[in-house]
Scaffold this motif. Structure first.
Motif: not given
Length: 458
Positions: A135-136, A226-230, A242-244, A277-284
């Motif tokens: 990361v930067t 993990a960067g998603s900018s250009e 891997v890309v988070f 691999m996007p992040g996913l926050t579960p509320v079960l």
């Protein structure tokens, strides 16, 4: 044709990703500084056959500048203290045997030789399970801990990161696989022809080498990004295994997925060389209504002023506390911290006609990641759809507090995925690259010698 299976990571944002998660009755807020707690959730993830666990990191306290000015609302924020992640990974390697171990280390406030040595060491210690999240640095508060009055400009950070990667991977190739002989009879310790000086001289770094550690079990530790900018996408396509990422809508996730895979081809890489691999926050909940009640209760624990602080690092320096909470999100100046995350928040607010209060609470609930509220079956349906629609190769599961939500995900959702054939029931290999289906990178000097022999033979 073999059916594709999901990759799963446990993104441990302790003591919880939700800014008020630590206040939940089931939460154990001391998870931020308790190694035995880190070990427990990592072992839970390994028992569920997760590919990896992952620790985000910053080299400073987020909001420290505001705290120094005497602003007291920051004191309500969680996730200000944590164990240093690379030291933690080495310790976790001793209490696990198969699961991958990934941690963040910034290219802005580190030096390549130290990072190359540190992650290669963890890869040796763990038997080939280490990963470096490149990361930067998003958090501007880090700069003053390293002699800078201001955070380096976004473009400069990514330029430095690209060169940083080249130096680190060059150092990882210092030793060819059979370069260290230790021949007692002859007295020859190393094959000098198979130990290489990097002799790197660039704009940001001058590094002689070689690395004082041999090539690791995976060749190179897995590299995540993990960067998603250009600039972030381009760096990911060039460097990442891997890309988070933070994607909340399937159409946007599909576009991001296709974009990264297409960019990878420009660097001579195959699309499957990178796992998204996007992040996913579960509320079960056992029922949808029970899950919604659990989410609303969690949200009720978060005061509005704390929720507002979730926008501070993407506000472009604008003091949002001066704007009415029930008015629209104001126009934000360009951010030097997290450009892609700022764009996501602004787009979400505008498309859904959200007030400042609503977008702040929405963002604070998942820090930009998708919050999935529902039953185990519903979550499995959604994850399967994203896999089949090529919106993701897998997910980073990041929970609102620990340990119960993560334990529940492993106990309830993972078996449902396994029942559908969407996730492994046991590990096939021993290294993180084997878990993720990634090739071992060939040592550059071994490759050069091999190609030279082939040219001579032809």
């Amino acid at each position: 044709m073999t059916r594709r299976q999901l990759r799963l990571g446990g993104f441990f944002s302790v003591p919880g990703n939700h800014l008020a998660g630590w206040r939940h009755p089931d939460a154990v807020p001391t998870y931020d500084m308790d190694f035995q707690a880190y070990a427990h959730i990592t072992q839970v993830a390994e028992a569920a056959k997760f590919d990896t666990i992952f620790f985000q990191d910053t080299v400073g306290v987020a909001g420290s500048r505001a705290l120094a000015r005497g602003e007291r609302t920051r004191a309500k924020l969680s996730r200000t203290v944590k164990l240093e992640p690379t030291a933690t990974l080495a310790a976790l390697a001793m209490v696990t045997s198969r699961i991958g171990l990934v941690a963040t280390a910034t290219t802005t406030y580190n030096e390549p030789y130290n990072i190359a040595r540190r992650f290669a060491s963890i890869d040796h210690i763990s038997g080939g399970r280490a990963g470096w999240n490149l990361v930067t640095s998003q958090i501007e508060d880090e700069s003053e801990n390293f002699g800078f009055d201001e955070h380096l400009a976004h473009a400069d950070r990514y330029e430095r990161a690209a060169e940083f990667y080249e130096v680190v991977t060059g150092l990882w190739d210092s030793w060819e696989d059979d370069g260290l002989l230790r021949d007692k009879k002859s007295g020859v310790y190393m094959d000098r022809e198979k130990v290489h000086f990097l002799d790197h001289v660039g704009k940001h770094f001058k590094v002689k080498g070689p690395l004082n550690i041999t090539r690791s079990p995976q060749g190179w530790p897995v590299v995540a990004q993990a960067g998603s900018s250009e600039a972030g996408r381009e760096l990911a396509a060039r460097t990442a295994d891997v890309v988070f990422t933070a994607q909340t809508k399937i159409d946007e996730a599909k576009a991001f997925y296709a974009d990264i895979k297409q960019r990878a081809r420009r660097y001579g890489r195959e699309p499957d060389d990178i796992k998204i691999m996007p992040g996913l926050t579960p509320v079960l909940g056992h029922t949808m209504s029970e899950a919604r009640e659990a989410y609303e209760y969690l949200q009720s624990l978060m005061p509005d002023d704390v929720a507002l602080q979730s926008l501070s690092h993407i506000s472009g320096g604008l003091d949002l506390s001066k704007y009415p909470l029930d008015g629209p999100l104001p126009e934000l100046p360009p951010s030097n911290a997290a450009k892609a995350r700022q764009a996501l928040v602004v787009r979400t607010a505008r498309e859904n006609n959200m007030t400042l209060r609503q977008i702040a609470r929405h963002t604070a609930a998942g820090t930009g990641h998708r919050v999935l509220v529902g039953t185990p079956e519903y979550m499995a349906d959604e994850m399967a759809a994203w896999l089949e629609e090529e919106a993701a190769d897998g997910f980073n599961v990041v929970c609102n507090h620990y340990p119960k939500p993560f334990e529940d995900f492993c106990r309830l959702v993972v078996p449902e995925l396994q029942r559908r054939g969407l996730f492994r029931t046991d590990y096939d290999g021993t290294t993180l690259r084997e878990h993720l289906g990634l090739r071992v990178p060939e040592n550059r000097y071994t490759r050069e010698a091999r190609l030279a022999r082939m040219k001579e033979a032809s």
